[in-house]
Design an enzyme around this catalytic site. Sequence first.
Site, PDB file in Angstrom:
ATOM      1  N   LYS A   1       0.840  -1.200   0.000  1.00 49.80           N
ATOM      2  CA  LYS A   1       0.000   0.000   0.000  1.00 49.80           C
ATOM      3  C   LYS A   1       0.871   1.246   0.000  1.00 49.80           C
ATOM      4  CE  LYS A   1      -1.904   2.782   3.001  1.00 49.80           C
ATOM      5  NZ  LYS A   1      -1.805   4.037   2.247  1.00 49.80           N
TER       6      LYS A   1
ATOM      7  N   THR B   1       5.786   7.294  13.969  1.00 50.57           N
ATOM      8  CA  THR B   1       5.788   6.481  15.188  1.00 50.57           C
ATOM      9  C   THR B   1       4.363   6.291  15.693  1.00 50.57           C
ATOM     10  OG1 THR B   1       8.029   7.129  15.719  1.00 50.57           O
ATOM     11  CG2 THR B   1       6.675   6.430  17.575  1.00 50.57           C
ATOM     12  N   GLU B   2       3.559   7.336  15.567  1.00 53.27           N
ATOM     13  CA  GLU B   2       2.167   7.265  16.025  1.00 53.27           C
ATOM     14  C   GLU B   2       1.400   6.162  15.277  1.00 53.27           C
ATOM     15  OE1 GLU B   2       0.254  10.906  15.004  1.00 53.27           O
ATOM     16  OE2 GLU B   2      -1.728  10.074  15.416  1.00 53.27           O
TER      17      GLU B   2
ATOM     18  N   GLY C   1       2.762   3.732  13.608  1.00 52.48           N
ATOM     19  CA  GLY C   1       3.453   2.481  13.907  1.00 52.48           C
ATOM     20  C   GLY C   1       2.860   1.798  15.131  1.00 52.48           C
TER      21      GLY C   1
ATOM     22  N   GLU D   1       9.865   0.939  10.485  1.00 54.71           N
ATOM     23  CA  GLU D   1      10.841   2.017  10.263  1.00 54.71           C
ATOM     24  C   GLU D   1      10.103   3.305  10.562  1.00 54.71           C
ATOM     25  OE1 GLU D   1      13.997   1.909   9.395  1.00 54.71           O
ATOM     26  OE2 GLU D   1      14.038  -0.273   9.189  1.00 54.71           O
TER      27      GLU D   1
ATOM     28  N   CYS E   1      13.335  10.618   7.117  1.00 55.35           N
ATOM     29  CA  CYS E   1      13.301  10.125   8.496  1.00 55.35           C
ATOM     30  C   CYS E   1      14.650  10.315   9.167  1.00 55.35           C
ATOM     31  CB  CYS E   1      12.878   8.663   8.511  1.00 55.35           C
ATOM     32  SG  CYS E   1      13.788   7.670   7.332  1.00 55.35           S
TER      33      CYS E   1
ATOM     34  N   GLU F   1       9.404  15.218  15.887  1.00 57.39           N
ATOM     35  CA  GLU F   1       9.876  15.173  14.507  1.00 57.39           C
ATOM     36  C   GLU F   1       9.097  16.206  13.689  1.00 57.39           C
ATOM     37  OE1 GLU F   1       8.888  11.683  12.163  1.00 57.39           O
ATOM     38  OE2 GLU F   1      10.943  11.710  11.422  1.00 57.39           O
TER      39      GLU F   1
END
Length: 512
Positions: free
Chosen positions: A197, A252-253, A255, A272, A306, A403
């Site tokens: 996706k 990260t959220e 993830g 990642e 990243c 970030e």
Amino acid sequence: MQSAPALDPYPITAATAAFLKRSHELLIGGRWVGPHAGGTIEVIDPATARRIATVSAATAPDVDAAVAAARAAFEAGPWSAMSGGARAKLLWALADRIAADARVLAELETLDNGKPLSETLAIDIPVGAELLRYMGGWATKLNGESVHIGEPGDFQAYTLREPVGVVGQIIPWNFPLLMALLKIGPALAAGCTIILKPAEQTPLTALRLGALMLEVGFPPGVINILTGYGETAGAAMSAHGGIDKIAFTGSTEVGRRVVAAAAGNLKRVSLELGGKSPMIVMPDADVDAVLAGAVPGIFFNAGQSCMAGSRLIVHETLAAPIIEGMIARAKGIRIGSGFDPSTQVGPLVSQQQLERVQAHIASGLSEGATLVAGGQRVDREGYFLEPTIFTGVTPTMTIAREEIFGPVLCVSTFTGTNLDDIAALGNDTAYGLAASVWTNNLTVAHRMIRKLKSGQVWINAHHVGGPDLPVGGYKQSGWGRELGRAGVEMYTEVKAVAIALEKPGPWLTLKG
Ligand code: NAP
Ligand code: MG
């Protein structure tokens, strides 16, 4: 929003124009099919804010269909019987096909993501093709080990490395084709089948890739490509009981959401995620080398990387020349359409990303950082933002912790030469993706490498990598490593085998 592609004064090839005009469906089981719920996504050129194409929006039933196709291809059919050598040849054929299609792929990437055509031609496409060639090499080398076991008796024992199965791969928009190739290369080398996706903002090169994969002869169901939204298609993939592994690249959220959704069938998960990577300048550093590395370190890809060196941590003795040099270079960066050959930095990927980054700039100002360069949206159509530098950034400020994923550099200074203290500044983040250290002192370099909690550490450089160098994060930057041997082994399961060559000893035969 206007619907005609505004490509003047930069012409695109007829093949690219024809591809944009096509109706874009989902690739499931070797065929292009319309989405079950009929939804669509408008694809926007971030340099003009105009629609350039419309793609399909997959939902849960499309995920079910893609998983069924991937399962069938994995368990039966030509793929499941193919040798590593045959898979390698397909990967190399795909690399060659991508290289032959480089112009179209590069134009699509620049239109879709905004990044300079000079970069898509020089980096995204050839590096992606080379990555597939490298991964093709692993397809013939995924062997187990023979093992001597210590039980009484005579056993022949060994391990097998088998493909993990059907994998779901969810990728972001910052390097759309490169991320897709980085995901599919190792999975295909290992013998897995895939549901990919792409990000909703940048689906075009993944769709083109799907067509090229069918052309070079990947069997039906080996690669399934679902354009769609994360909240629907991505969430359905993460939770799907028929998917054996999810490989996710993104925030990260999200993830964390993927991990929670994956708990149902305990599928394997690799992540990642984000970063807040420090560039640490020691007092003996070569100022010109720092400037040459730190400018692309933060501003490459408009900071949408990243691994962007978003925290420049400078010894006070070098603060003046480094900060002055960074400001001068940031102000000199040529911002514009990715199709303008003089452009060095393109737009941010979307209106939403522009607004996110602007909110971070506002927070930097309100929390007391000093804006010394940029900070403003560029006065033209599209999502352009000036390269931005804050000085006087303290570790508790939001811009030092979160970030930003845009062209915003946070500069802070330190005194003294205690390496534990300096490394602690670099490690003062929830992330641990990358770090660079600028020094010509060998002892300092090696000690800092050991002290930094980071998946990548570079000395006198930033953003260095290759297909054989693993990439991944400590702490909240992720789980697992991509690229290199680690990256391909992540798509395998280890099976332990023991064969009795004589009647087993008494404790193994109690019930026998
Ligand atoms: P994101 O929101 O996390 O999106 C990444 C991917 O996840 C997209 O395909 C997205 O779909 C999908 N997604 C969204 N919600 C989901 C859900 N509930 N379940 C499953 N999938 C879901 O990231 P972004 O904001 O678009 O991209 C920027 C972020 O990616 C940054 O934080 C950056 O650090 C991170 N990133 C990390 C790396 C790395 O290698 N470590 C590389 C690039 C980017 P949609 O497209 O519909 O949102
Ligand atoms: Mg997103």
